[in-house]
Design a protein around this motif. Structure first.
Motif, PDB file in Angstrom:
ATOM      1  N   GLU A   1       0.671  -1.239   0.106  1.00  0.00           N
ATOM      2  CA  GLU A   1       0.041   0.141  -0.005  1.00  0.00           C
ATOM      3  C   GLU A   1       0.738   1.239   0.000  1.00  0.00           C
ATOM      4  O   GLU A   1       0.655   2.206  -0.796  1.00  0.00           O
TER       5      GLU A   1
ATOM      6  N   LEU B   1       2.347   1.866  -3.308  1.00  0.00           N
ATOM      7  CA  LEU B   1       1.421   2.129  -4.351  1.00  0.00           C
ATOM      8  C   LEU B   1       1.115   3.996  -4.217  1.00  0.00           C
ATOM      9  O   LEU B   1       1.146   4.603  -5.213  1.00  0.00           O
ATOM     10  N   LYS B   2       1.024   4.157  -2.957  1.00  0.00           N
ATOM     11  CA  LYS B   2       0.881   5.460  -2.550  1.00  0.00           C
ATOM     12  C   LYS B   2       2.184   6.136  -2.962  1.00  0.00           C
ATOM     13  O   LYS B   2       2.202   7.613  -3.758  1.00  0.00           O
TER      14      LYS B   2
ATOM     15  N   GLN C   1       4.121   5.399  -5.483  1.00  0.00           N
ATOM     16  CA  GLN C   1       3.978   5.536  -6.980  1.00  0.00           C
ATOM     17  C   GLN C   1       3.303   6.625  -7.594  1.00  0.00           C
ATOM     18  O   GLN C   1       3.505   7.109  -8.561  1.00  0.00           O
ATOM     19  N   THR C   2       2.068   6.550  -6.828  1.00  0.00           N
ATOM     20  CA  THR C   2       1.048   7.360  -7.307  1.00  0.00           C
ATOM     21  C   THR C   2       1.600   8.831  -7.190  1.00  0.00           C
ATOM     22  O   THR C   2       1.151   9.721  -8.168  1.00  0.00           O
ATOM     23  N   VAL C   3       2.251   9.182  -6.069  1.00  0.00           N
ATOM     24  CA  VAL C   3       2.922  10.555  -5.761  1.00  0.00           C
ATOM     25  C   VAL C   3       3.839  10.975  -6.854  1.00  0.00           C
ATOM     26  O   VAL C   3       3.651  11.898  -7.563  1.00  0.00           O
TER      27      VAL C   3
ATOM     28  N   ARG D   1       4.309   9.541  -9.996  1.00  0.00           N
ATOM     29  CA  ARG D   1       3.672   9.595 -11.174  1.00  0.00           C
ATOM     30  C   ARG D   1       2.752  10.527 -11.353  1.00  0.00           C
ATOM     31  O   ARG D   1       2.956  11.360 -12.488  1.00  0.00           O
ATOM     32  N   THR D   2       2.360  11.070 -10.428  1.00  0.00           N
ATOM     33  CA  THR D   2       1.731  12.494 -10.411  1.00  0.00           C
ATOM     34  C   THR D   2       2.624  13.731 -10.720  1.00  0.00           C
ATOM     35  O   THR D   2       2.281  14.578 -11.491  1.00  0.00           O
ATOM     36  N   HIS D   3       3.594  13.289  -9.761  1.00  0.00           N
ATOM     37  CA  HIS D   3       4.637  14.550 -10.009  1.00  0.00           C
ATOM     38  C   HIS D   3       5.216  14.639 -11.519  1.00  0.00           C
ATOM     39  O   HIS D   3       5.450  15.649 -11.985  1.00  0.00           O
TER      40      HIS D   3
END
Length: 107
Positions: free
Chosen positions: A22, A25-26, A28-30, A32-34
């Motif tokens: 988890e 994933l968080k 990675q999300t941050v 990829r968003t950046h």
């Protein structure tokens, strides 16, 4: 006891794995968003520069067209004024000649 320990440790490992998964994933999300925001900003910057260059080019073309039109109008007006002045001078000279010849003929 060993079997029970194995089951408990397996369960704890599964829970830790779920937590870590988890967290990954968080992250990675941050990340990829950046990266997406960074890419978007680059694209927006490039598009803005392209728009600026395009609009500048269009403005230059319009300016050149207007300048050429103004020069043509100026040339026509100046030609008209010069011809008008020339006609006045010719008329005045003709009148002066007429007066001089009339007086010469009378004498």
């Amino acid at each position: 006891v060993t079997k029970l320990q194995s089951i408990v440790r397996t369960r704890a490992a599964v829970v830790r794995f779920a937590d870590v998964s988890e967290s990954v994933l968080k992250i990675q999300t941050v990340a990829r968003t950046h990266m997406a925001v960074k890419h978007f900003k680059r694209v927006v910057s490039a598009v803005t520069k392209l728009q600026s260059l395009t609009r500048t080019r269009a403005a230059v073309v319009r300016f050149v067209d207007v300048s050429e039109s103004v020069l043509k109008i100026q040339a026509v007006v100046r030609t008209h004024m010069a011809l008008k002045h020339f006609k006045r001078v010719v008329c005045a000279v003709t009148k002066l000649q007429s007066i001089v010849r009339t007086r010469a003929a009378v004498v």
